[in-house]
Motif scaffolding. Structure first.
Motif, PDB file in Angstrom:
ATOM      1  N   LYS A 138      -6.187  -4.502  -3.279  1.00 29.06           N
ATOM      2  CA  LYS A 138      -4.842  -4.996  -3.537  1.00 29.06           C
ATOM      3  C   LYS A 138      -4.163  -4.058  -4.517  1.00 29.06           C
ATOM      4  O   LYS A 138      -4.793  -3.536  -5.426  1.00 29.06           O
TER       5      LYS A 138
ATOM      6  N   LEU B  44       7.631  -7.540  -2.178  1.00 28.38           N
ATOM      7  CA  LEU B  44       6.383  -7.298  -1.452  1.00 28.38           C
ATOM      8  C   LEU B  44       5.324  -8.347  -1.775  1.00 28.38           C
ATOM      9  O   LEU B  44       4.556  -8.750  -0.904  1.00 28.38           O
ATOM     10  N   ASP B  45       5.282  -8.788  -3.013  1.00 26.29           N
ATOM     11  CA  ASP B  45       4.293  -9.795  -3.455  1.00 26.29           C
ATOM     12  C   ASP B  45       4.819 -11.182  -3.092  1.00 26.29           C
ATOM     13  O   ASP B  45       5.209 -11.967  -3.933  1.00 26.29           O
ATOM     14  N   ARG B  46       4.792 -11.458  -1.814  1.00 25.81           N
ATOM     15  CA  ARG B  46       5.437 -12.655  -1.270  1.00 25.81           C
ATOM     16  C   ARG B  46       4.873 -13.966  -1.798  1.00 25.81           C
ATOM     17  O   ARG B  46       5.556 -14.968  -1.834  1.00 25.81           O
TER      18      ARG B  46
ATOM     19  N   ILE C 122      -0.248  -6.808  -4.236  1.00 33.75           N
ATOM     20  CA  ILE C 122       0.217  -6.629  -2.868  1.00 33.75           C
ATOM     21  C   ILE C 122      -0.998  -6.321  -2.012  1.00 33.75           C
ATOM     22  O   ILE C 122      -1.769  -5.415  -2.322  1.00 33.75           O
TER      23      ILE C 122
ATOM     24  N   PHE D 146       8.627  -4.863  -6.185  1.00 32.91           N
ATOM     25  CA  PHE D 146       7.250  -5.356  -6.140  1.00 32.91           C
ATOM     26  C   PHE D 146       7.227  -6.842  -5.809  1.00 32.91           C
ATOM     27  O   PHE D 146       6.422  -7.300  -4.993  1.00 32.91           O
TER      28      PHE D 146
ATOM     29  N   ASP E 189       0.810  -8.727   2.970  1.00 33.82           N
ATOM     30  CA  ASP E 189       2.157  -8.608   2.409  1.00 33.82           C
ATOM     31  C   ASP E 189       2.895  -7.429   3.035  1.00 33.82           C
ATOM     32  O   ASP E 189       4.055  -7.548   3.441  1.00 33.82           O
TER      33      ASP E 189
END
Length: 81
Positions: free
Chosen positions: A68, A18-20, A26, A15, A30
């Motif tokens: 999100k 992906l959650d840059r 996300i 996660f 992303d």
């Protein structure tokens, strides 16, 4: 059946990849960025949003919420797969 701690830890790490931006969610940007950078897959933002929307919980009024994917939703999706 509850997930083992090491499985939850691994999913949380995924996660976080992906959650840059570290927002705790996300979004389509992303997904689009990670697919492009890690898989050389170019998708449109609309396609990325469709992917996110597929797993976002519906709000109380039956409408999708903030578009999100939150950690709890991500964990639930990953356990189902």
């Amino acid at each position: 059946r509850p997930l083992e701690d090491d499985v939850v830890d691994d999913l949380k790490e995924a996660f976080e990849v992906l959650d840059r931006q570290g927002r705790g969610s996300i979004d389509a940007d992303d997904v689009q960025t990670v697919l492009r950078e890690y898989s050389n897959i170019n998708i449109t933002r609309l396609a990325a949003q469709d992917m996110v929307n597929e797993f976002v919980d519906l709000g109380e009024d039956g409408e999708e919420g903030d578009k999100k994917l939150q950690l709890d939703e991500f964990l639930r999706v990953m356990v189902q797969k």
